[in-house]
Design an enzyme around this catalytic site. Structure first.
Site, PDB file in Angstrom:
ATOM      1  N   PHE A   1      54.819 -53.741 -32.931  1.00 26.07           N
ATOM      2  CA  PHE A   1      56.273 -53.838 -32.744  1.00 26.07           C
ATOM      3  C   PHE A   1      56.945 -53.203 -33.974  1.00 26.07           C
ATOM      4  CE2 PHE A   1      54.196 -57.617 -30.912  1.00 26.07           C
ATOM      5  CZ  PHE A   1      54.561 -57.531 -29.576  1.00 26.07           C
TER       6      PHE A   1
ATOM      7  N   ASP B   1      54.716 -49.317 -30.670  1.00 29.95           N
ATOM      8  CA  ASP B   1      56.001 -49.768 -30.139  1.00 29.95           C
ATOM      9  C   ASP B   1      56.135 -49.174 -28.740  1.00 29.95           C
ATOM     10  OD1 ASP B   1      58.714 -50.998 -31.722  1.00 29.95           O
ATOM     11  OD2 ASP B   1      59.038 -50.060 -29.754  1.00 29.95           O
ATOM     12  N   SER B   2      56.764 -49.941 -27.842  1.00 31.20           N
ATOM     13  CA  SER B   2      56.920 -49.432 -26.474  1.00 31.20           C
ATOM     14  C   SER B   2      58.034 -48.389 -26.404  1.00 31.20           C
ATOM     15  CB  SER B   2      57.211 -50.591 -25.519  1.00 31.20           C
ATOM     16  OG  SER B   2      58.286 -51.343 -26.026  1.00 31.20           O
TER      17      SER B   2
ATOM     18  N   ASP C   1      55.299 -58.484 -35.392  1.00 34.38           N
ATOM     19  CA  ASP C   1      56.714 -58.863 -35.525  1.00 34.38           C
ATOM     20  C   ASP C   1      57.429 -58.581 -34.204  1.00 34.38           C
ATOM     21  OD1 ASP C   1      59.177 -59.600 -36.545  1.00 34.38           O
ATOM     22  OD2 ASP C   1      59.586 -57.626 -37.394  1.00 34.38           O
TER      23      ASP C   1
ATOM     24  N   CYS D   1      60.879 -64.669 -34.139  1.00 29.96           N
ATOM     25  CA  CYS D   1      62.316 -64.735 -34.456  1.00 29.96           C
ATOM     26  C   CYS D   1      63.080 -65.509 -33.388  1.00 29.96           C
ATOM     27  CB  CYS D   1      62.893 -63.329 -34.636  1.00 29.96           C
ATOM     28  SG  CYS D   1      62.751 -62.318 -33.160  1.00 29.96           S
TER      29      CYS D   1
HETATM   30  N1  SAH Z   1      59.096 -54.984 -37.261  1.00 30.53           N
HETATM   31  C1  SAH Z   1      60.297 -54.261 -37.001  1.00 30.53           C
HETATM   32  C2  SAH Z   1      61.208 -54.940 -36.037  1.00 30.53           C
HETATM   33  C3  SAH Z   1      60.596 -55.218 -34.681  1.00 30.53           C
HETATM   34  S1  SAH Z   1      61.774 -55.359 -33.413  1.00 30.53           S
HETATM   35  C4  SAH Z   1      61.009 -53.971 -38.338  1.00 30.53           C
HETATM   36  O1  SAH Z   1      60.640 -54.540 -39.374  1.00 30.53           O
HETATM   37  O2  SAH Z   1      61.969 -53.195 -38.337  1.00 30.53           O
HETATM   38  C5  SAH Z   1      60.805 -55.420 -32.006  1.00 30.53           C
HETATM   39  C6  SAH Z   1      60.283 -54.067 -31.530  1.00 30.53           C
HETATM   40  O3  SAH Z   1      59.352 -54.345 -30.488  1.00 30.53           O
HETATM   41  C7  SAH Z   1      61.301 -53.116 -30.916  1.00 30.53           C
HETATM   42  O4  SAH Z   1      61.223 -51.876 -31.556  1.00 30.53           O
HETATM   43  C8  SAH Z   1      60.898 -52.959 -29.438  1.00 30.53           C
HETATM   44  O5  SAH Z   1      61.025 -51.629 -28.965  1.00 30.53           O
HETATM   45  C9  SAH Z   1      59.443 -53.347 -29.492  1.00 30.53           C
HETATM   46  N2  SAH Z   1      58.856 -53.956 -28.281  1.00 30.53           N
HETATM   47  C10 SAH Z   1      59.384 -54.914 -27.496  1.00 30.53           C
HETATM   48  N3  SAH Z   1      58.483 -55.319 -26.578  1.00 30.53           N
HETATM   49  C11 SAH Z   1      57.348 -54.592 -26.801  1.00 30.53           C
HETATM   50  C12 SAH Z   1      56.050 -54.564 -26.207  1.00 30.53           C
HETATM   51  N4  SAH Z   1      55.734 -55.394 -25.203  1.00 30.53           N
HETATM   52  N5  SAH Z   1      55.144 -53.713 -26.690  1.00 30.53           N
HETATM   53  C13 SAH Z   1      55.456 -52.884 -27.717  1.00 30.53           C
HETATM   54  N6  SAH Z   1      56.654 -52.877 -28.334  1.00 30.53           N
HETATM   55  C14 SAH Z   1      57.585 -53.730 -27.877  1.00 30.53           C
END
Ligand code: SAH
Length: 395
Positions: free
Chosen positions: A227, A249-250, A299, A339
């Protein structure tokens, strides 16, 4: 001044200085206040309790501005509150190497519904309650006078506004229109932030201190950053000496911004790999390929938006944590976060313990993690704690 009288024995939370009153506690409202208008709140026996913003639509009918009967809720009041919030940050944020942080954290800074973040010389605001919306002009005037920003941009394009009877909205409130990406510096690392369309107000400022901790532990390590969004943690891993970081990330858009951020910090493309995939699926692919990592960061976005989603969210957290624990080398480190405000610290610890048990490995909690210090938590408002994390050693 319009008066709102509470039912008998329903003043307890206000006596403990919690800033919310739910609609069920209200006995009657004299006259019809406008949405967000300041009202005087009194107990069933007529005693003064607080000055608060009245919300016509929300279940949270009142959000307190002040518990002091002599206080006048006007521009001067907002000026003082904003100044107090700025002073607090001056004490805890090192402005010599960081120019992006939260200036006002809503209820926790005594300004319910108001989020104000600083991104270099731009200010980004969210007006999340009818009270904050009611005072928007005065708040913007005070912010521009006190901070002298290049521009103030509003990111109130969020669903919670609807609960308050307010439309989601975003746009310039003062000064210049920000460019599509503005450059900030956090702990000496540069990032490009999309304040107009990025997540939240543009960047996950709440992870700043946890990123610094990551940096201190990554020397010569191979890291998996799940993520990854715009590469916040990733840049710190390489700065800390990591051999390689894999970002998952997706969102292809998030990964492309991550790539820009890594190259902005002169990080060679051989040091990272970006994978556009679903973390739940990709962790299984890594497992099937017998991949192992020294450090894994989890995260995820908020899995539980309401109390009814807690059980399903719990299963999601357990799933990714179990997979991650199994993917770690001996003495590997797991940085894992939630979160979701609805997932309590105890529940999160329990989920991680369950995942550890099922993995058959030995897991130690080395450190409890939380949101950065600029994301204040008032003792009167425990709801202000939403980011929980654990640093675990796995063997
Ligand atoms: N760690 C990051 C914040 C994460 S926010 C930082 O420090 O800036 C959550 C992220 O997860 C987003 O970018 C979103 O696109 C991604 N996301 C949400 N669901 C997901 C999934 N099932 N698989 C991969 N990425 C995902």
């Amino acid at each position: 001044m319009i008066t709102v009288k509470l039912k008998k024995n329903r003043q307890k939370s206000l006596e403990r200085k919690h800033p919310w009153v739910f609609s069920g506690a209200i006995d009657h409202v004299k006259e019809n206040p406008k949405n967000g208008e300041t009202v005087k709140v009194i107990s069933a026996d007529g005693k003064f309790l607080s000055w608060a913003a009245f919300s016509i639509k929300s279940q949270i009918s009142l959000r307190v501005w002040s518990f002091n009967e002599n206080e006048i809720i006007d521009s001067k009041f907002f000026k003082e509150k904003i100044l107090q919030a700025i002073e607090y940050r001056e004490q805890f944020v090192d402005s010599s190497n960081t120019n992006a942080y939260r200036l006002i954290n809503a209820e926790s800074d005594g300004l319910p519904g108001l989020i104000v973040d600083k991104y270099n010389d731009f200010i980004v605001c969210q007006f999340l309650s009818s009270g904050a919306e009611f005072w928007k002009q005065e708040i913007v005037a005070q912010l521009s006078a006190l901070l002298n920003p290049t521009g103030i941009f509003e990111r109130s394009d969020v669903e919670v506004r609807e609960k308050e009877g307010l439309e989601p909205i975003s746009g310039v409130l003062f000064g210049k229109i920000p460019s599509d990406l503005i450059e900030i510096v956090e702990n000496g690392i540069k990032f490009l932030v999309d304040i107009k369309n990025g997540h939240k107000t543009g960047f996950y400022l709440d992870q700043r201190e946890n990123r610094k901790l990551v940096e201190s532990l990554t020397n010569q390590k191979e890291v998996l950053n799940c993520f990854s969004y715009s590469g916040g943690f990733s840049a710190y891993t390489i700065k800390g000496g990591a051999i390689k970081v894999t970002n998952i990330d997706s969102s292809a858009e998030a990964l492309s911004l991550a790539e820009k951020n890594l190259s902005l910090n002169q990080i060679d493309s051989s040091k990272y790999e970006n994978v556009a995939d679903d973390v739940f699926k990709y962790l299984r692919k890594l497992r099937d390929a017998n991949k192992q990592f020294d450090i894994i960061i989890l995260d995820p976005p908020k899995f539980a938006d309401s109390a009814s989603q807690v059980e399903k969210a719990g299963r999601g957290y357990k799933d990714i944590n179990l997979l991650a624990i199994k993917l770690l080398k001996k003495n590997g480190l797991l940085f894992t976060f939630s979160c979701s405000g609805h997932i309590t610290t105890d529940l999160f610890n329990k989920i991680i313990s369950d995942a550890a048990l099922d993995s058959g490995k030995t897991v130690h909690i080395i450190k409890h993690l939380t949101q950065s210090m600029d994301h204040t938590i008032s003792t009167n408002f425990p709801e202000g704690l939403y980011l929980k994390g654990l640093l675990c050693r796995v063997n």
